[in-house]
Design an enzyme around this catalytic site. Sequence first.
Site, short mmCIF file in Angstrom:
data_model
loop_
_atom_site.label_atom_id
_atom_site.label_comp_id
_atom_site.label_asym_id
_atom_site.label_seq_id
_atom_site.Cartn_x
_atom_site.Cartn_y
_atom_site.Cartn_z
N LYS A 194 0.86 -1.18 0.00
CA LYS A 194 0.00 0.00 0.00
C LYS A 194 0.89 1.22 0.00
O LYS A 194 1.70 1.43 0.91
CB LYS A 194 -0.91 0.00 1.22
CG LYS A 194 -1.75 1.26 1.31
CD LYS A 194 -2.80 1.19 2.39
CE LYS A 194 -3.57 2.50 2.45
NZ LYS A 194 -4.67 2.45 3.43
N LYS A 247 -2.16 -1.58 -3.84
CA LYS A 247 -3.02 -0.40 -3.81
C LYS A 247 -2.20 0.85 -3.92
O LYS A 247 -1.21 0.97 -3.20
CB LYS A 247 -3.80 -0.41 -2.49
CG LYS A 247 -4.62 0.81 -2.21
CD LYS A 247 -5.23 0.71 -0.86
CE LYS A 247 -6.03 1.96 -0.61
NZ LYS A 247 -6.58 2.00 0.72
C1 PBG Z 1 -7.61 3.54 5.45
C2 PBG Z 1 -7.84 3.33 4.00
C3 PBG Z 1 -7.61 4.24 2.94
C4 PBG Z 1 -8.13 3.65 1.79
C5 PBG Z 1 -8.62 2.39 2.14
N1 PBG Z 1 -8.42 2.20 3.51
C6 PBG Z 1 -7.07 5.62 2.94
C7 PBG Z 1 -5.75 5.93 3.47
O1 PBG Z 1 -4.92 5.06 3.73
O2 PBG Z 1 -5.52 7.12 3.70
C8 PBG Z 1 -8.17 4.31 0.43
C9 PBG Z 1 -9.19 3.79 -0.54
C10 PBG Z 1 -9.50 4.68 -1.69
O3 PBG Z 1 -8.84 5.73 -1.93
O4 PBG Z 1 -10.42 4.34 -2.44
N2 PBG Z 1 -6.47 3.05 6.02
#
Ligand code: PBG
Length: 323
Positions: A194, A247
């Site tokens: 991520k 992601k």
């Molecule tokens: C929270 C989380 C996030 C997303 C999914 N879970 C945001 C972040 O890490 O700030 C993003 C999903 C999206 O942008 O569609 N931890």
Amino acid sequence: MLQRPRRNRKSEVIRQMVQETYVSAANLIFPLFIVDGENQKSEVSSMPGIFRYSVDHLLREVESCMNLGLKSFDLFPNIDESLKDKMATESYREESLYLRAIREVKKEFPEACVITDVAMDPYSSDGHDGIVENGEILNDATLEVLGQMALAHARAGADIIAPSDMMDGRVGYIRQVLDQHGYSGVSIMSYSAKYASAFYGPFRDALNSAPKFGDKKTYQMNPANQREALIEADLDEQEGADFLMVKPALPYLDVIKLLKDNTELPIAAYNVSGEYAMIKAAIQKGWLNEQRVITEVLTSIRRAGATAILTYHAKEVLQNKWL
Ligand code: PBG
């Protein structure tokens, strides 16, 4: 010329015969935003067509997706600012919006696959995924909160727990907590690679969960790094993950492919909020063909090696019979 690749493209029937990659309803996971109250349905301004639902509307939305063959959902809560604190205690309070939503969805649709997000940010008064002390994000202390959250999700009926926080060791910690409490059948879909991406902006609007200070670069990965994703993936696999996730998706197709080539586990890819917003904005301006661009995006993510795709396009592609 002996080789004329165009021969295999000469008719629709032949093109379909040699097609290598498909996207089907079974591969899609639909992220859904939930909000407290009754009879609430508000559109996320930066994500046209995507809404925050109160639990009553959520159940109707899940039903209409189930009828289209879309049966996997990832739930995210919009938490009232007054309920947030430094330790994210709202995340495991028995009567919280999120736990109620999980229980209701599983009660009404036991065959649905409910995926839950484990991270502190929607519940944290600091807007970070971990506990903040003197401006730092504490790793090991955060694991205890994540464990409590994951256990609460499992008790509420979650099928798959998806830790999105990027703390070190969280997959192993959560696996151990679940197993010790009799939830060895609950899966873990780890956000393995991520990245600290600018593409999460609209999601943070949807949940009002943006960090109150600083950024997430001490825990989410540097977008410039590919090999580091292998370290994260190896650890998550050793710690007991059932799925590895990459992601965002589109700007990281190389990472999806890399993980695919280096693990036997299924790979999930998250086609995030900013990817959705970008495409919808161009469509609204009349600059892109909606059906063609959306199916091309999803097909590309599958072609790179993703088994499952988390995408805000999931319902519309089925509703419009684009697959
Ligand atoms: C929270 C989380 C996030 C997303 C999914 N879970 C945001 C972040 O890490 O700030 C993003 C999903 C999206 O942008 O569609 N931890």
